[in-house]
Every structure is written in C-alpha cells, then in structure tokens.
Design a protein around this motif. Structure first.
Motif, PDB file in Angstrom:
ATOM      1  N   TRP A 164      -2.905  -2.516  -3.029  1.00  5.62           N
ATOM      2  CA  TRP A 164      -3.018  -3.453  -4.144  1.00  5.62           C
ATOM      3  C   TRP A 164      -2.569  -4.851  -3.685  1.00  5.62           C
ATOM      4  O   TRP A 164      -1.681  -5.011  -2.863  1.00  5.62           O
ATOM      5  CB  TRP A 164      -2.213  -2.998  -5.358  1.00  5.62           C
ATOM      6  CG  TRP A 164      -0.737  -2.815  -5.129  1.00  5.62           C
ATOM      7  CD1 TRP A 164       0.262  -3.696  -5.398  1.00  5.62           C
ATOM      8  CD2 TRP A 164      -0.091  -1.645  -4.575  1.00  5.62           C
ATOM      9  NE1 TRP A 164       1.487  -3.172  -5.053  1.00  5.62           N
ATOM     10  CE2 TRP A 164       1.299  -1.915  -4.549  1.00  5.62           C
ATOM     11  CE3 TRP A 164      -0.559  -0.415  -4.110  1.00  5.62           C
ATOM     12  CZ2 TRP A 164       2.222  -0.990  -4.061  1.00  5.62           C
ATOM     13  CZ3 TRP A 164       0.363   0.496  -3.623  1.00  5.62           C
ATOM     14  CH2 TRP A 164       1.730   0.212  -3.604  1.00  5.62           C
ATOM     15  N   LEU A 181       2.307   1.076 -11.054  1.00  6.35           N
ATOM     16  CA  LEU A 181       1.318   0.710 -10.047  1.00  6.35           C
ATOM     17  C   LEU A 181       1.740   1.207  -8.667  1.00  6.35           C
ATOM     18  O   LEU A 181       0.925   1.736  -7.898  1.00  6.35           O
ATOM     19  CB  LEU A 181       1.139  -0.806 -10.035  1.00  6.35           C
ATOM     20  CG  LEU A 181       0.282  -1.409  -8.927  1.00  6.35           C
ATOM     21  CD1 LEU A 181      -1.157  -0.912  -9.031  1.00  6.35           C
ATOM     22  CD2 LEU A 181       0.325  -2.935  -8.986  1.00  6.35           C
ATOM     23  N   LEU A 212      -7.630  -3.872  -5.976  1.00 11.41           N
ATOM     24  CA  LEU A 212      -7.290  -2.480  -5.695  1.00 11.41           C
ATOM     25  C   LEU A 212      -8.285  -1.849  -4.728  1.00 11.41           C
ATOM     26  O   LEU A 212      -9.478  -2.171  -4.747  1.00 11.41           O
ATOM     27  CB  LEU A 212      -7.287  -1.664  -6.996  1.00 11.41           C
ATOM     28  CG  LEU A 212      -6.245  -2.040  -8.046  1.00 11.41           C
ATOM     29  CD1 LEU A 212      -6.605  -1.435  -9.395  1.00 11.41           C
ATOM     30  CD2 LEU A 212      -4.854  -1.600  -7.607  1.00 11.41           C
ATOM     31  N   ALA A 254      -4.136   3.174 -11.249  1.00 16.02           N
ATOM     32  CA  ALA A 254      -3.533   1.853 -11.143  1.00 16.02           C
ATOM     33  C   ALA A 254      -3.957   0.958 -12.300  1.00 16.02           C
ATOM     34  O   ALA A 254      -3.136   0.247 -12.888  1.00 16.02           O
ATOM     35  CB  ALA A 254      -3.920   1.209  -9.802  1.00 16.02           C
ATOM     36  N   LEU A 264      -3.564   4.143  -1.537  1.00 16.95           N
ATOM     37  CA  LEU A 264      -3.898   3.057  -2.465  1.00 16.95           C
ATOM     38  C   LEU A 264      -3.312   1.746  -1.959  1.00 16.95           C
ATOM     39  O   LEU A 264      -2.144   1.704  -1.536  1.00 16.95           O
ATOM     40  CB  LEU A 264      -3.357   3.358  -3.871  1.00 16.95           C
ATOM     41  CG  LEU A 264      -3.588   2.274  -4.930  1.00 16.95           C
ATOM     42  CD1 LEU A 264      -5.075   2.234  -5.323  1.00 16.95           C
ATOM     43  CD2 LEU A 264      -2.729   2.505  -6.169  1.00 16.95           C
ATOM     44  N   ARG A 290       0.830  -1.193   0.000  1.00 19.55           N
ATOM     45  CA  ARG A 290       0.000   0.000   0.000  1.00 19.55           C
ATOM     46  C   ARG A 290       0.867   1.248   0.000  1.00 19.55           C
ATOM     47  O   ARG A 290       2.042   1.224   0.366  1.00 19.55           O
ATOM     48  CB  ARG A 290      -0.922   0.017   1.220  1.00 19.55           C
ATOM     49  CG  ARG A 290      -0.210   0.306   2.535  1.00 19.55           C
ATOM     50  CD  ARG A 290      -1.184   0.525   3.687  1.00 19.55           C
ATOM     51  NE  ARG A 290      -0.494   0.942   4.910  1.00 19.55           N
ATOM     52  CZ  ARG A 290      -0.233   2.201   5.239  1.00 19.55           C
ATOM     53  NH1 ARG A 290      -0.568   3.185   4.417  1.00 19.55           N
ATOM     54  NH2 ARG A 290       0.385   2.489   6.370  1.00 19.55           N
ATOM     55  N   VAL A 333      -7.385   4.107  -7.849  1.00 15.24           N
ATOM     56  CA  VAL A 333      -7.762   2.890  -8.568  1.00 15.24           C
ATOM     57  C   VAL A 333      -7.696   3.118 -10.070  1.00 15.24           C
ATOM     58  O   VAL A 333      -7.184   2.281 -10.827  1.00 15.24           O
ATOM     59  CB  VAL A 333      -9.173   2.435  -8.132  1.00 15.24           C
ATOM     60  CG1 VAL A 333      -9.760   1.451  -9.133  1.00 15.24           C
ATOM     61  CG2 VAL A 333      -9.133   1.825  -6.735  1.00 15.24           C
ATOM     62  N   ASP A 389      -8.630   2.302  -3.080  1.00 10.45           N
ATOM     63  CA  ASP A 389      -8.132   3.613  -2.659  1.00 10.45           C
ATOM     64  C   ASP A 389      -9.042   4.121  -1.545  1.00 10.45           C
ATOM     65  O   ASP A 389      -9.745   3.330  -0.904  1.00 10.45           O
ATOM     66  CB  ASP A 389      -8.011   4.581  -3.843  1.00 10.45           C
ATOM     67  CG  ASP A 389      -9.332   4.850  -4.555  1.00 10.45           C
ATOM     68  OD1 ASP A 389     -10.399   4.659  -3.929  1.00 10.45           O
ATOM     69  OD2 ASP A 389      -9.307   5.264  -5.725  1.00 10.45           O
TER      70      ASP A 389
END
Length: 821
Positions: A326, A425, A450, A434, A324, A320, A431, A452
């Motif tokens: 992922w 990314l 994902l 990304a 964000l 993270r 999002v 955010d």
C-alpha cells in the motif's frame, strides 16, 4: 620580555586545554544518550520475550509472541532513536512549544490551541476499536519503558537536545499518537490558505477571466462562474497587508505551495515482466534532519509488515506485508472551508446563525511561556468550527469589520477513527480487505494505492464534506457562515469516494493530479497538487508494454521536466536564433549563450547541468514581470511558477495575453518582449548569485536538499554537524520532485520532497526495496544519523526483506526485552 612570552604561551596552552576539555565533556554528556542496540533488559510491560533485531542499516525487525508485545517493541525502538522528534511533535500538537523555547514560538502555540487538535485526539480514543486501543496502549508502554530507563540509568536525558532545552518529558499516552495523525493533517492541508489567496486576488482583479488565469483550475471540464468576493463583502479594501505566522522551522503550517504531495503507481500482472504485481510510492513532506520517516518491520499475528512509520504512531503508513502493498498520495479533497461569522453588534460574544444569534462556545486556555508570564487565550468555537485570529493565514485581509473567521475541517473530528483504519489496513490480506478497512479513515484525505498478488486498486479515503448545491462560493472562498446553504451537511458516503480496481490497461497511478471530474457538489476539489508530473508519468508508463522493479525505480527517479519541454518553445518562440552577433561580456551575448544552451537541452533537471538553473530563473522572473503591475505587493504571494498560467498567457487563452501589457506604461508590450526582459532579469540574478560563466553553472549548487535540524540547524558551528545538505537533481514539476523554497536569497533550494521511497515487487517480495532521506537515528553523534542520505541522493535503495535470518546475518545489535516475573 621572555617571561611575558612564556606566560602568554602558558595561558594560551591552558585555554586550549580548557576548550578541549569542554568539548570532551560535551561529547561525553551527549554520547550518553546513544542507544545500546545489543543488550538485554527485564521489564513489566510485556507478556513474553520481545526481540528487536537491527539490520546493518539500523532498521529494527521486531518479533514477539503477541501483537501487543510487538507494538511495545516498536514504541521502545522509536523512543531509542527519535525521542526528541517525538516530544517535539507532541508539544507542537499540544500547543506547548513556548514552555521550552519562550515567546518566539507563541504564535505557533496560539494557533494550535485554537485548532484544539490535542483535546480532540484525546476524545477520539474511545472511538477506536478494541484492537487499536490495545496497540496504542502497548506502544505507549514501550515508549515509557525507554523513558524510565533513561531516568534510572542517567542516559543523557535521552537526546543531546534535552541538555540545551531542558524540560520534563511526560509519559506517553495513547492519545498522543492520535494527535500526531491530526498534526500530519495540518502539514498536508492547503485549501485554507488557497481560499484566502483566491479571495485576496479576487479583490485585486476586476476581470474574472484573469482570476482563472493566475489561479487556474486543473485541465478538464470548466467550472461555473463564482461570485466576486467584493460582492459578498463590499466593505473590504481592494488590498490590505497580511500577516502570517513568523517563519520558523518548528511551524507545522505549510508555506504556500508546500502542502502535501506524492507519487504512487502500480502495475497488474499483465503489465509486469515477472508476472507479479508492482507498486511504487514516494510521499513528499518538508525536509528535516532527521527525516520524518522511520523504517521498521513488525512480525504480527497476521504476518510480517515492513515499511515507513512516523515516530509516535504504531503503524506502517506505507509499505507491504507478504501479500499486500500500500502507498499513499495526498488526495487534495476540499476538506477545509472558511466561514465568515457575523458578530452581534449588541453582544460580541454572540454570532449569527440561520436560527438567529447564538453564543460562542468558549473556554480559557493557559499557555506557559519560558522566562515570561503565562498567556491566557479564550478559545471560541462556532457551529462551523474554531474561530481563528486575523493574524494567521492573512485572514484579516478578507475578514470584514464586525465579523470573525471560523474554520470547518474534517481533521477536527472528536471521533476520528483514522488510526483504527490504518491498523486494519496494515493487517489486511487483500485489496478487497484493505478497501473495506479504510472506510473508518477520516483525515487527512489520501489516495490509497493497493496491490496484492493478483489485483491492483486506487481508492480515495477520508471524509468528503457534503455541501449544498446552492453554496455561494462552492467552498473556493470564505463564505457567509449564517446562511444555511453555505454550511456542511455531513459527509459523503464512503462508496462515493473514487475507486479504480483492476483497470483494463493494467496500470494505475497518482501524482496528486486530478483523477476525475464531477459537478459540484459531488466534486472532490477544484484545487489539485499536480498538473505537470502526471504527463511525464503517463509517457513513462505507456512507453513499455511490461514493467519491472527497475523500470518503476527509473520512473520514481526521473528528473525530466515536462513543463520545461512544453513551456520553453512557447515563451522563447520569437527569441531563438533571431539576435545579431554580440561581443563577449554584453547582455546580448549572455542572452544568446543562454538561449543556445536551452535550445539544445532535453528538459532534464540534472544537478550537474547549467540549463535547469537558467530555465528556472527565467520562468520565475517572467511570472513576476507578468503579474507585478496587476497584483502589486500581492504578487509576492505567488512564490512558485504556475505553468498553466504561463501557458494560458502565451497561447492567449480567453484573452490571457493581456497580462503581458504593462498597464502603467504608454506602450503596449508583447509577450515576446516580456519574455526577453525576463530572461535578462534572470541572467542578472544569476550573475549576482552564481557568476557570469553560464556554461559552468550547476543546478545542484542552487538546488541543495536542506535536511536541517529544526532547532539546532541555525546554531553557529553546530549547524555544520546537524544539518544535512546535498546537491540534488529534479525540480518543482519532475517525478523526482524537489520542491523549491521560492523565497529569499536561495529560492531554488530543495525543501520538500520524497523523504521515503519504496518499490514493492510481489513476484519476489523480498527483492523489494526502500530508503529514507537521512538515517534512522535522530542522534547527530550516531553513524546512523545520515548514513542513508548519500544513498538517497544517488537514487539507491536498501533491501526491504521480511527474511528474519537475513536481518540477523549482519545485525548491528539485538535487543532482548524479557518480562519481569
């Protein structure tokens, strides 16, 4: 006599002193490579001071004035802690293990040379964007600074393993990091081996319905019938003994059923108790010591990022930033196809194409072998991909005479921009950004989860091959490479990859399960990594209106087997409470005890319970009894229980109950009869390996997590210091996944699972947590070699904070890297 005794005592004392001195010398030499985290050094590779603050869990927090300086610091930190691991990954990708380990690793080197992933990685450098090339260059400079420091200061060659396997360590290059991504692709790919197994099984079974039983499609819309493999190549025998790479801890080729797997799920603010998004991720790979994952935090110009890295690559692969998060799960996109190439009978250096015979693209490759003469390979490529030897993946069993097998695979791209996508990314702020940055990602295909501050999304990333609707086998079995309709026609557009953004239900998740159904050739795959865990995940997610960080942790660590709950009532329907009383010590009595235990069990694969072991041994024995008479020796290839197969058989779907009848016997056996025989088989096996006291069994004794050192893990005495073994809960089909080996005397050892776990809460980002399964250090004399292992086993985590002052407050050391004037 007294004189002799005195001299014997002196000799014994002298030997003891020599042993102690020898052990002390070994310890001294090995300990020289332990990194000093609290120091200052001056180098020429940075533009301004770089600071590496290691918190009390040895997680480096890296600060610098520029992104290049921060990537330099990550390369230096990786090389401090995981130099041996990095060099082994690079050597594996290069096909150069035999220079160190001799002839025993030749089969691995031969295969990796034929894939040619290292050369393709080097060609991909120019395809990266300028920002990524700069990061790769800075990262390599950081690694090389550590190498120079080791050489100049005589720091024990950098790792204890270097003393035992002495070989020069070449400077790190930017392309080395790209090669490791491709190597990860090999570890996460299972379609190649599945194509071969499907073809071999098709040759053994006359009835296509039976092929759908033992190699079932994931539940959903059915698939049109495929041609029999024997019809495509009628000269092949029904069964042939296959060959695989020799079992080796150094092999990057996954064993059957051990390709990539993962869990990842996320909740929108509407489904979060705190009003912020939540995201959890636990990618699954084979266990090693140290773990493949390494925790790190970098402070970039776009802000702080923290999460899991793989030493050798300058990116946070799962983690993270401030706004964000992922996560990744293996997408099981069918990105591998085998092509049967027809040789020119008048010139074996040519193969048939839709336009006639063409010469192979060939070049020699020399493999240096320790203590032996070098080996020269001739690498051959067709228009479809590299030619693979029949001695790997059992290919010779499905390759007709006068033909060879070539592999089409998205990983084998010479312009692979996956690293640039990963870099984008990591720096994305939302999002939307990304998803856009991931368009450059090629392979291995992943589901990108994902979250955010406001949005959640799942996007499948990676190249999806475009196939002709007339493809003979739909990519499910090897196909004739000279027919145009079997060849790839480029890649599908990125926009066609599945994408789910802000669903109405507010929850997204993936457990490697089938995510949609599309007709061929717009499908993603016919083979998926999970049909079971997803059921338990759905129940846990829908059982709450809103979720918290702790409920996500609870789901991540859930050991309940949906498979056990659904299959046991089926296979034991006629066995429970139907037997007569039997005296102690008899097989009937043991069977009654086992059935009574299972009748009261809730399906929890808890390490302290006996029921998981009885259940697992029963299903394993049952599947073997059902398929052995039909498949013969090929039955040994099915090392893991296939739940859908057992369900089809015991529900008699499309006549699948015919598997219960033993064809070699005159009687017609019922499924209940076979279930009873299999339970007796399981109890005999348990008695031989774990004792007859069923109530005292522990699943954890059989389901030990095996974090073994890839090289030293089999060395007597030393293995007790370098291997990390732990009793664990979970199983093949639980969210707390602990995939079993399926083979040998210890078929239930936990060999593949979540080496990294992370749960991110964007209502309070610094309350996020993560963990890896061993420790940060790859040095077995370091206290950080296994200090996180017990936390991981108990389901505990460590803080995942971007608060710099919190990291400094309990730092185990601060390294300052200053620029040379």
């Amino acid at each position: 006599m007294a004189l002799v005794f005195r001299w014997l005592m002196r000799l014994a004392a002298g030997l003891v002193l020599l042993v102690v001195a020898g052990v002390g010398l070994v310890y001294f030499l090995a300990s020289q490579s332990l990194p000093d985290y609290d120091r200052e050094l001056t180098v020429s590779g940075v533009s301004a001071p770089v600071e590496i603050v290691r918190d009390n869990n040895d997680v480096p927090h890296i600060f610098g004035d520029s992104d290049a300086d921060v990537f330099f610091g990550l390369g230096y930190a990786h090389a401090q802690d995981r130099l041996w691991q990095m060099t082994m990954l690079r050597r594996t990708a290069q096909g150069r293990l035999s220079e160190v380990f001799g002839a025993r690793t030749l089969p691995i080197d031969r295969l990796l040379r034929r894939f040619d992933i290292y050369r393709l990685a080097m060609q991909s450098i120019d395809a990266q964007d300028a920002e990524t090339r700069a990061a790769l260059t800075a990262y390599a400079a950081g690694v090389n600074t550590r190498l120079q420091e080791i050489n100049h200061r005589a720091l024990g060659r950098g790792a204890p393993e270097m003393f035992l396997f002495n070989a020069p360590v070449a400077p790190w290059q930017p392309g080395d990091s790209l090669a490791i991504i491709k190597l990860m692709g090999l570890q996460l790919s299972g379609h190649l081996s599945n194509e071969v197994l499907r073809a071999r099984t098709s040759l053994m079974l006359q009835d296509g319905d039976r092929l759908r039983d033992i190699l079932p499609d994931a539940p959903g819309t059915g698939v049109a019938a495929l041609p029999e493999y024997a019809a495509l190549f009628p000269d092949l025998p029904r069964y042939a003994e296959g060959q695989r790479l020799p079992d080796s801890p150094l092999s990057p080729v996954p064993a059957p059923g051990l390709a990539g797997a993962s869990n990842s799920f996320t909740a929108a603010p509407s489904r979060s108790a705190s009003g912020g998004t939540l995201l959890a991720n636990d990618p699954h790979l084979g266990f090693t010591a140290p773990a493949i994952w390494y925790l790190a935090r970098m402070e970039l110009a776009t802000g702080g990022v923290i999460g899991g890295t793989i030493p050798g690559m300058p990116v946070i692969l799962t983690g993270r930033s401030t706004g964000l998060g992922w996560g990744l799960t293996t997408a099981y996109v069918d990105d591998q196809d085998l092509f049967v190439e027809k040789l020119n009978p008048d010139n074996p250096e040519e193969y048939l194409t839709p336009d006639g015979y063409k010469p192979f693209e060939s070049r020699p490759s020399i493999i240096e072998v320790k203590d032996e003469a070098p080996i020269t390979l001739t690498l051959r490529w067709t228009e479809n991909g590299p030619v693979l030897p029949g001695s790997t993946y059992d290919l010779e069993t499905v390759t007709p005479p006068g033909h060879v097998m070539a592999l089409g695979w998205t990983v084998l791209s010479p312009r692979d921009t996956s690293m640039s996508a990963a870099m984008g990314l990591m720096k994305a702020g939302s999002v939307t950004e990304a998803i856009a940055s991931a368009e450059r990602y090629i392979a291995p295909a992943q589901n990108l989860m994902l979250a955010d501050q406001e949005q959640i999304a799942l996007k499948t990333i990676g190249a999806v091959p475009r196939r002709d609707p007339r493809h003979q086998s739909k990519g499910r079995m090897p196909s004739q490479g000279w027919r145009a309709e079997n060849r790839w026609q480029g890649r599908m557009p990125y926009a066609s990859n599945p994408e789910f953004v802000n669903p109405r239900g507010g929850i997204l998740g993936n457990t490697n399960n089938k995510i949609l159904e599309r007709p061929f050739p717009n499908h993603l795959s016919y083979i998926w990594g999970d049909t079971q865990r997803i059921n338990r995940w759905q129940r846990l997610m829908q059982s709450r209106q809103v979720h918290t960080r702790d409920s996500f942790i609870e789901a991540q660590l859930d050991p309940v087997s949906f498979t056990a709950r659904s299959l046991l009532p089926l296979i034991g329907a006629d066995l429970w409470f139907t037997g007569e009383a039997a005296p102690d010590g008899t097989p009937e009595r043991q069977r009654q005890i086992a059935l009574t235990l299972l009748a009261d069990w809730n399906g929890e694969m808890n390490e302290h319970l006996p029921e998981p072991l009885i259940y697992a041994a029963w299903l394993r024995a049952l599947q073997d009894r059902l398929i052995r008479d039909d498949l013969g020796p090929l039955a040994s290839e099915f090392i893991h229980v296939e739940p859908i197969f057992l369900e089809r058989v015991f529900r008699d779907i499309d006549g699948a109950s015919t598997w219960c009848d033993v064809k070699q016997s005159a009687a017609i056996e019922t499924c209940s009869y076979m279930a009873r025989l299999a339970l007796d088989d399981a109890l005999v096996w348990i008695a031989e390996h774990h004792g007859t006291a069923l109530e005292s069994l522990r699943w954890g004794d059989a389901h030990q997590a095996t974090h073994d050192h890839q090289v030293l893990g089999e060395v007597p005495v030393l293995r007790y210091f370098v291997n990390i073994r732990q009793s664990t809960s979970g199983g093949d089909n639980t969210l707390l996944r602990g995939r079993t080996s399926g083979t040998g005397d210890h078929p239930f050892r936990n060999v593949h699972g979540a080496g990294y776990r992370g749960v991110y809460d964007f209502a309070d980002p610094d309350s996020s947590v993560f963990i890896i399964s061993t420790g940060q250090s790859g040095h077995f004399l370091s206290r950080h070699y296994d200090d996180l292992a017990q936390l991981w086993r108990r389901g505990e985590y460590i803080p995942m904070s971007l608060d710099a002052e919190l990291a400094r407050a309990a730092a185990v050391g601060v390294t300052r890297i200053l620029p040379a004037q």
